[in-house]
Design a protein around this motif. Structure first.
Motif, short mmCIF file in Angstrom:
data_model
loop_
_atom_site.label_atom_id
_atom_site.label_comp_id
_atom_site.label_asym_id
_atom_site.label_seq_id
_atom_site.Cartn_x
_atom_site.Cartn_y
_atom_site.Cartn_z
N ASP A 165 0.83 -1.22 0.00
CA ASP A 165 0.00 0.00 0.00
C ASP A 165 0.86 1.26 0.00
OD1 ASP A 165 -2.55 1.42 0.25
OD2 ASP A 165 -1.95 1.85 2.32
N TRP A 213 2.63 0.29 -3.85
CA TRP A 213 1.38 0.38 -4.61
C TRP A 213 1.63 0.41 -6.13
CZ3 TRP A 213 -3.35 -0.83 -5.01
CH2 TRP A 213 -4.23 -0.14 -5.83
N ILE A 225 -1.42 -8.45 -1.84
CA ILE A 225 -0.83 -7.38 -1.03
C ILE A 225 -0.99 -7.72 0.45
CG2 ILE A 225 -1.14 -4.98 -0.28
CD1 ILE A 225 -1.86 -4.27 -3.17
N ASP A 237 -0.24 -5.77 4.09
CA ASP A 237 0.14 -4.46 4.63
C ASP A 237 -0.52 -4.29 5.99
OD1 ASP A 237 1.20 -1.75 2.75
OD2 ASP A 237 0.63 -1.49 4.86
N PHE A 276 -0.74 -1.04 7.11
CA PHE A 276 -1.07 0.39 7.02
C PHE A 276 -0.22 1.24 7.96
CE2 PHE A 276 -5.43 -1.35 5.74
CZ PHE A 276 -5.12 -1.30 4.38
N ARG A 318 0.30 4.87 6.71
CA ARG A 318 -0.85 5.76 6.89
C ARG A 318 -1.00 6.15 8.37
NH1 ARG A 318 -5.17 5.22 2.49
NH2 ARG A 318 -4.26 3.82 0.93
N LEU A 354 -7.27 1.43 0.81
CA LEU A 354 -6.81 0.38 -0.08
C LEU A 354 -7.95 -0.39 -0.74
CD1 LEU A 354 -4.43 -1.10 -1.37
CD2 LEU A 354 -4.36 -2.59 0.60
N ARG A 397 -9.02 1.53 -3.63
CA ARG A 397 -8.00 1.45 -4.68
C ARG A 397 -8.14 0.13 -5.47
NH1 ARG A 397 -2.06 3.01 -2.11
NH2 ARG A 397 -2.02 5.09 -3.01
N PHE A 441 -5.85 -8.92 -0.87
CA PHE A 441 -5.26 -8.12 0.21
C PHE A 441 -5.45 -8.83 1.55
CE2 PHE A 441 -6.27 -5.02 3.65
CZ PHE A 441 -4.96 -4.69 3.93
#
Lengths: 415, 415
Positions: B11, B16, B31, B33, B35, B38, B55, B58, B72
């Motif tokens: 991410d 990304w 993916i 992650d 975060f 963030r 995400l 996205r 994810f």
């Protein structure tokens, strides 16, 4: 206090006799320990061959025997940063001696969980100590126990220098650059890997924050008793003989007393550096008393007094005791034969007069073993930690022929 | 699946666009992650200049735009080993791309807590990935994002080789030993230190367990858009301009748009290696497609396409935009002037045709900045992380004279 030394891991095999030695020599000693070594004993169903007392009782015995007292705090350096910072600010030690790492290569390879514990504990412990020194604003000399096992490329052509290696690098235009680099690391276990990673912590915090650091690359420690541990039975040092925590010469001496064949893994051609526990405690005192100057780079000592191949040691012990030598498949991923000469002139220059291998000292260890042999669990003697998942070791110890091993491939180098 | 790639930190700023590029090129992308990037934004009161979507949104936008889907999983690699091992066994990826590290040098020096977070997160994340690969028994190629900042000793005399350095060592008897060693590390921040420690993890797990590893020593990434992120505004990549996470050229371009003087720290004589984000994603695809052979040592690439001094970049941007250059005290502990030439023939041999600095590409970045300039918080531009506690930096930005800096001390080396 100017004379205070904080000993992280001061309840362990090297930590305890170091604490006693420094206390006996006039230092105010504060021990910090989380008893991880005793707890690993519990997990593995092991125990020290010698009956070590709980730390509080050890400290009481020391007060009674010597008239000196030491302080103790139960703390996990890798987990309790804020408490550690507070301790540092309260104690204001002149030096910190850092033994607070998981210290057995075979244990570090035992399982995925043991690998991860070794990395997480050792790296966070060392980093927390450095962070706290910087955050405290104190000028504390950090003395760390490293390992001879951090060095790569051993050869009988060139003694392993003390940490730094001069090299020549050829540029494309044919000119040569000369540099002194940190000796190229080549760790052989997760445990040794953490020591090479520690060296990078030290490099950075020394360069960026001017922290004064001494890194002691110690050989394999043998023996168990020092002048102080023998002052009372209540002060006895721990003695490991199992496949994970026992070190090779001590294991041979135990095996020779209990009638187990001497366990030589592979050809026994692995040459290693050794030091007696009596010299360990002296070296640490010397290191504390000779800190790097302000602004000086990390001071690296080789804390070892002689080198032997495992095979040579087995032959020595066998000759002394009549015990059989037996060869087993090597659980490690390592060169079966290597040469090794170790430079140790720095400690000699500071006055160290090495205790080297002698029949007398080996007999001293055998006497200790004989006294406590009823406590020995023979099932714990074989090494069961494998270096890779594909390996198999015959747990029954099917003997391999020693005849096939290249004779004379390694020499003894008494330094 | 043979075509599955697991992207740790997918991410983030590099993660990304890499995920999109690999998905666009036929890989099944998963993916992972937590975060953390963030969340650090939240802690610091920062935000990406570009309005990045959550995400899940996205991923929905990518499905809609490209017709391709990515998976994810929300997971903390450094903390949730067992879940990660399970993920690996379920997904059975061909390669893992490992971006899951705290990646800003200034952030890693911000406070004791930031130092400890960087060490604890980065080292445990990398080690957990390696342990899980070994424990899973799978043959997974690990592609790791390293940094050009791991290399010590830069000089204009000799290009920095790709990871390994041939040296000559003189033995006491006058004979010479030739060795190829890992390039001696000399990290300049806690962040860079963790990358040098990662290299030791890779050395060990490659040697002991045969894990196939590619370590990409990346230069400073600039730019923000790739062919895939520009396919829809919902796919926009993050863009950092603050003193901790913003990288130098991107920061200059933001400053030139918002009317802030270009922030040159020290003399600006620090020469650094650069790469455009479009090349980052291509290099990672090339690395995945050219794994080391079984038994091969760790493959090290320099992922950089050109070198510039900070001063030269400031002059370039100033010339393009008319923006004032202003010098500030350097918060880092570093050489103010250094030469640097970087070898990158390996990626060129694999077909990389580098995107180098051009007015057109700089204008592309300025257009993105202009579009979102209303989101820019000028107060976040200065770098406030100090490398040592004794330092003081004039936060008001009292200008230093650039006249005193040695002219021509460093040259541009376009590779």
């Amino acid at each position: 206090m100017d004379n205070t030394v904080l000993i992280l891991g001061g309840d362990g095999f090297c930590g305890w006799p170091t604490a006693l030695h420094l206390s006996q020599n006039g230092y105010h000693v504060v021990i910090a320990d989380n008893f991880s070594r005793r707890k690993i004993d519990v997990d593995l169903g092991l125990g020290s061959l010698t009956p070590i007392l709980p730390l509080e009782e050890r400290l009481a015995a020391w007060r009674e025997t010597s008239g000196k007292s030491m302080d103790f705090i139960l703390i996990d350096i890798a987990r309790e940063y804020d408490r550690f910072l507070g301790l540092l600010r309260d104690v204001r030690p002149r030096a910190i001696v850092h033994f607070a790492e998981q210290r057995a290569a075979p244990y570090s390879m035992r399982s995925s969980a043991c690998k991860r514990y070794t990395v997480d504990n050792n790296l966070n412990a060392t980093h927390n100590v450095l962070c706290a020194i910087v955050e405290s604003g104190l000028d504390v000399h950090l003395v760390h126990l490293g390992s001879m096992g951090v060095y790569g490329y051993t050869t009988t052509k060139m003694p392993i220098p003390e940490g730094y290696l001069p090299v020549r690098i050829e540029a494309p235009d044919g000119s040569c650059v000369e540099r002194e680099i940190m000796y190229p690391p080549a760790p052989g276990s997760v445990y040794h890997m953490t020591k090479t990673q520690d060296a990078l912590f030290f490099y950075f915090y020394n360069k960026n924050d001017g922290v004064r650091i001494t890194d002691l690359h110690q050989g394999i420690v043998w023996g168990t008793a020092t002048d102080e541990t023998t002052m009372s039975e209540a002060l006895v040092n721990r003695f490991d003989y199992d496949g994970d925590y026992g070190t090779v010469l001590n294991r041979f001496l135990v095996q020779s007393v209990v009638g187990h064949p001497l366990t030589v893994y592979g050809t026994g051609g692995q040459t290693r550096a050794f030091i007696h526990i009596r010299d360990t405690v002296k070296c640490i005192k010397l290191a504390i008393e000779h800190p790097p100057l302000p602004g000086e780079r990390v001071k690296i000592f080789n804390q070892a007094t002689e080198t032997w191949s495992v095979r040579e040691l087995a032959v020595l012990v066998s000759r002394l005791t009549g015990c059989e030598v037996r060869s087993y498949a090597d659980p490690r991923k390592e060169d079966l034969e290597n040469g090794l000469i170790v430079e140790n002139s720095q400690f000699r220059a500071l006055g160290l007069s090495p205790v080297t291998l002698s029949d007398g000292l080996m007999s001293e260890v055998r006497d200790v073993v004989a006294k406590y042999r009823h406590r020995c669990d023979l099932a714990k003697i074989p090494c069961t930690s494998l270096w890779t998942t594909g390996q198999t070791v015959d747990r029954e110890g099917a003997p391999l022929s020693l005849a096939g091993s290249p004779a004379g491939a390694t020499g003894i180098s008494i330094l």
